[in-house]
Scaffold this active site. Structure first.
Site, PDB file in Angstrom:
ATOM      1  N   SER A 149       0.852  -1.195   0.000  1.00 37.24           N
ATOM      2  CA  SER A 149       0.000   0.000   0.000  1.00 37.24           C
ATOM      3  C   SER A 149       0.886   1.243   0.000  1.00 37.24           C
ATOM      4  CB  SER A 149      -0.878   0.032   1.256  1.00 37.24           C
ATOM      5  OG  SER A 149      -1.568  -1.181   1.402  1.00 37.24           O
ATOM      6  N   GLU A 232       0.172  -2.816  13.734  1.00 38.12           N
ATOM      7  CA  GLU A 232      -0.645  -2.745  12.516  1.00 38.12           C
ATOM      8  C   GLU A 232      -2.083  -3.162  12.832  1.00 38.12           C
ATOM      9  OE1 GLU A 232       0.543  -5.389   9.307  1.00 38.12           O
ATOM     10  OE2 GLU A 232      -0.621  -4.223   7.874  1.00 38.12           O
ATOM     11  N   GLU A 365      -8.338 -15.912   9.253  1.00 34.74           N
ATOM     12  CA  GLU A 365      -8.021 -17.287   9.682  1.00 34.74           C
ATOM     13  C   GLU A 365      -6.755 -17.293  10.551  1.00 34.74           C
ATOM     14  OE1 GLU A 365      -8.641 -16.360   6.578  1.00 34.74           O
ATOM     15  OE2 GLU A 365     -10.523 -17.379   6.115  1.00 34.74           O
TER      16      GLU A 365
END
Ligand code: FAD
Length: 395
Positions: A149, A232, A365
């Site tokens: 990003s 994060e 997950e």
């Protein structure tokens, strides 16, 4: 110097405003002055944008500056720098690195990106293959990163690379600061489901990074990266939002303003999601209070999980509520947005963009695995590669 209390911070805020009136001071000049006054992030050390004050007192400064119409540093535009690079620099940087990087990072003069994921290393990040080889005072880096990003906007990157292929994968990684303008750094856009390209693939070919831009000891980059990754998750899932802020806001507004769209079934679902969004918001507040006491723990993973699930359910409900109108998609044009703006866009954008929420910053997950192991104390997944040298792993 003793750390100021709320009254002390209020006084310093007024002194800053008197010395640099926002109406007559340029934006960057004001932000630099704010940093130098220790009012950028008050919990940071004096001389590095803070005053060693409790983090919980930051709103005292923010409110005083907002009331006076002072510019902010547009935190959404520089989220990776503020939320991830800065705490890592603070925790592991040398004095020289902190002095060089933190001020322009905070003012937004220098944008940061994160060169972690690779085509063969996302969830299993420690398997990464980008190599950094020592050559005199430099490291020479070769490899490919992906899903980066803001790489097209960034001046600096936090980068992890393999410095020793002969030891097990977690042990042979080092952490660097990469200059995105250096020769050998090539950034190519990757177009997403939304039509836009927020992120990129980044090719690193013979990039020379001086050793004084290494963060933490050689071979201990995985430990340094844990600080980045935990922060994060908190910065994605635990952002400060007002009640009915974030994804729930636009749906609730449509519900109130357009009674002709309402059905009993949607009402029940909206109520449930409203309550869940409010619980998530309050949990985020509690998490930020815990941060005052130290590093984020696995709670950040739980918050990020909830954030992704809620965003996807709420944006799905919004599309349903709008019926055919919800299926219209403004313009599917290739753009390079400076930031992800959920609220200022149409329902279709929110629906499509939120799909990425359960992938970015760790998939849902994988976060469930973390919560299972570190919060619930359940048995860990079997790991067969713990004691095998990275170079001998099947790839
Ligand atoms: C919008 C967006 C922005 C991003 N920005 C950045 C960035 O700036 N910098 C950066 O470095 N990366 C970035 N990423 C990458 C992101 O961190 C990875 O995509 C993510 O970690 C998943 O890795 P992967 O894509 O390789 O999928 P994989 O790891 O290949 O996973 C594929 C699937 O397998 C599942 N899976 C894998 N391992 C397990 C397991 N042990 N147990 C159960 N299921 C498992 C996953 O949940 C997933 O469903 C971004 C991603 C997105 C979507």
């Amino acid at each position: 110097m003793t750390a100021p209390d709320a009254a002390g911070l209020r006084r310093r805020t007024q002194e800053l405003l008197a010395a640099h009136p926002p109406a007559t001071t340029g934006r960057t000049a004001f932000l630099r002055a704010r940093f130098d006054a220790g009012l950028a992030w008050v919990h940071y050390p004096a001389g590095l944008g803070g005053l060693d004050a409790p983090r919980s007192l930051q709103p005292v400064v923010d409110a005083g500056l907002a009331a006076a119409g002072a510019p902010d540093n547009d935190p959404r535009r520089i989220g990776i720098g503020l939320g991830m690079a800065a705490p890592t620099l603070l925790g592991f940087g040398t004095d020289e690195q902190k002095q060089r990087f933190l001020r322009p990072l905070w003012t937004g003069e220098e944008v940061w990106c994160q060169l972690f994921s690779e085509p063969g290393a996302g969830s299993d990040l420690a398997a990464l293959g980008t190599r950094a080889v020592r050559d005199g005072e430099d490291w020479v880096v070769d490899g490919q990163k992906v899903w980066t990003s803001s790489a097209h906007l960034a001046r600096w990157a936090i980068l992890i690379a393999r410095t020793d292929p002969d030891v097990p994968k977690h042990r042979g990684i080092s952490y660097f600061i990469c200059d995105m303008t250096d020769p050998g750094v090539e950034v190519r856009p990757l177009r997403q489901i939304t039509g836009e390209a927020e992120f990129n693939e980044v090719f690193l070919t013979g990039v020379r990074i001086p050793d004084n831009r290494r963060l933490g000891p050689v071979g201990e980059g995985w430990k340094v990266a844990q600080t980045t990754l935990m922060n994060e998750r908190v910065s994605i899932g635990g952002a400060r939002v007002p009640r009915e802020g974030g994804m729930i806001g636009p749906v609730v507004r449509t519900w109130r303003e357009r009674p002709e769209l309402r059905t009993h079934d949607l009402h029940q679902r909206l109520l449930t999601l409203w309550v869940e969004a409010e619980v998530a918001r309050l949990t985020g507040t509690r998490l930020r209070q815990q941060l005052v006491a130290g590093q984020p723990g696995p709670e950040g993973s739980g918050m990020k999980l909830a954030f992704a699930r809620l965003n996807q359910e709420i944006s799905g409900l919004e599309v349903e509520l709008l019926g055919e109108e919800g299926l219209l998609y403004g313009e599917w044009t290739m753009r390079r947005p400076e930031l992800v703006d959920f609220t200022g866009r149409d329902a279709g954008y929110r629906y499509l963009r939120s799909k990425g929420n359960s992938i970015e910053g760790g998939t849902s997950e994988v976060l469930l695995n973390i919560v299972a192991e570190r919060v619930l104390g359940l048995p860990a997944e079997p790991r067969t590669d713990k004691d095998v040298a990275w170079k001998d792993l099947a790839r």
